[in-house]
Design a protein around this motif. Structure first.
Motif, mmCIF file in Angstrom:
data_model
loop_
_atom_site.group_PDB
_atom_site.id
_atom_site.type_symbol
_atom_site.label_atom_id
_atom_site.label_comp_id
_atom_site.label_asym_id
_atom_site.label_seq_id
_atom_site.Cartn_x
_atom_site.Cartn_y
_atom_site.Cartn_z
ATOM 1 N N UNK A 1 -5.267 -2.380 -8.759
ATOM 2 C CA UNK A 1 -5.222 -2.371 -7.292
ATOM 3 C C UNK A 1 -5.763 -3.678 -6.708
ATOM 4 N N UNK A 2 -6.828 -4.213 -7.297
ATOM 5 C CA UNK A 2 -7.445 -5.431 -6.777
ATOM 6 C C UNK A 2 -6.679 -6.697 -7.148
ATOM 7 N N UNK A 3 -6.052 -6.700 -8.318
ATOM 8 C CA UNK A 3 -5.392 -7.914 -8.803
ATOM 9 C C UNK A 3 -3.935 -7.993 -8.362
ATOM 10 N N UNK A 4 -3.230 -6.927 -8.531
ATOM 11 C CA UNK A 4 -1.797 -6.937 -8.271
ATOM 12 C C UNK A 4 -1.443 -6.077 -7.064
ATOM 13 N N UNK A 5 -0.548 -6.548 -6.212
ATOM 14 C CA UNK A 5 -0.130 -5.712 -5.088
ATOM 15 C C UNK A 5 0.610 -4.456 -5.537
ATOM 16 N N UNK A 6 1.088 -4.465 -6.769
ATOM 17 C CA UNK A 6 1.798 -3.288 -7.275
ATOM 18 C C UNK A 6 0.882 -2.061 -7.290
ATOM 19 N N UNK A 7 -0.408 -2.261 -7.498
ATOM 20 C CA UNK A 7 -1.371 -1.161 -7.469
ATOM 21 C C UNK A 7 -1.396 -0.480 -6.113
ATOM 22 N N UNK A 8 -1.384 -1.274 -5.053
ATOM 23 C CA UNK A 8 -1.366 -0.718 -3.697
ATOM 24 C C UNK A 8 -0.062 0.027 -3.446
ATOM 25 N N UNK A 9 1.029 -0.552 -3.899
ATOM 26 C CA UNK A 9 2.342 0.067 -3.688
ATOM 27 C C UNK A 9 2.416 1.417 -4.389
ATOM 28 N N UNK A 10 2.004 1.463 -5.645
ATOM 29 C CA UNK A 10 2.052 2.718 -6.393
ATOM 30 C C UNK A 10 1.082 3.758 -5.835
ATOM 31 N N UNK A 11 -0.082 3.309 -5.382
ATOM 32 C CA UNK A 11 -1.039 4.241 -4.771
ATOM 33 C C UNK A 11 -0.500 4.795 -3.456
ATOM 34 N N UNK A 12 0.133 3.940 -2.657
ATOM 35 C CA UNK A 12 0.716 4.397 -1.393
ATOM 36 C C UNK A 12 1.817 5.424 -1.647
ATOM 37 N N UNK A 13 2.614 5.190 -2.682
ATOM 38 C CA UNK A 13 3.656 6.167 -3.039
ATOM 39 C C UNK A 13 3.040 7.506 -3.419
ATOM 40 N N UNK A 14 1.960 7.452 -4.195
ATOM 41 C CA UNK A 14 1.298 8.682 -4.642
ATOM 42 C C UNK A 14 0.620 9.416 -3.478
ATOM 43 N N UNK A 15 -0.060 8.682 -2.614
ATOM 44 C CA UNK A 15 -0.720 9.289 -1.449
ATOM 45 C C UNK A 15 0.317 9.974 -0.570
ATOM 46 N N UNK A 16 1.424 9.289 -0.341
ATOM 47 C CA UNK A 16 2.490 9.867 0.468
ATOM 48 C C UNK A 16 2.998 11.166 -0.149
#
Length: 95
Positions: free
Chosen positions: A46-61
């Motif tokens: 999550x901190x290094x790659x923006x992909x972490x934020x993207x995947x977390x946002x998908x999961x939260x949704x």
């Protein structure tokens, strides 16, 4: 950004976490990954790659019963979609 922070406070509360955890830097990311049902090491991604934020946002949704379009909104327009998630009728379902 303040609106997103307030929204995170409410989202954390909806997910059964203490809302104040959203206000503490880095601890809020730890709690966010916990809400998203991701392992602890996911924080590094999550901190290094923006992909972490993207995947977390998908999961939260998904955990709040929203569709892919809403997930894309969380990723691209967080100042609009996090408040919609926080103050809307969406309920957190763990699983």
């Amino acid at each position: 950004m303040l609106l997103v922070l307030i929204s995170w406070f409410r989202i954390f509360s909806k997910a059964g976490q203490a809302g104040w955890k959203a206000l503490v830097p880095f601890f809020n990311i730890f709690t966010f990954t916990k809400i998203a049902n991701k392992p602890v090491w996911w924080i590094i991604i999550y901190l290094i790659l923006p992909i972490g934020y993207i995947l977390s946002a998908l999961q939260i949704s998904k955990l709040f019963g929203k569709n892919l379009i809403f997930s894309i909104g969380l990723i691209l327009l967080p100042m609009v979609f996090f408040p919609l998630l926080a103050f809307g009728k969406a309920e957190y379902t763990n699983g």
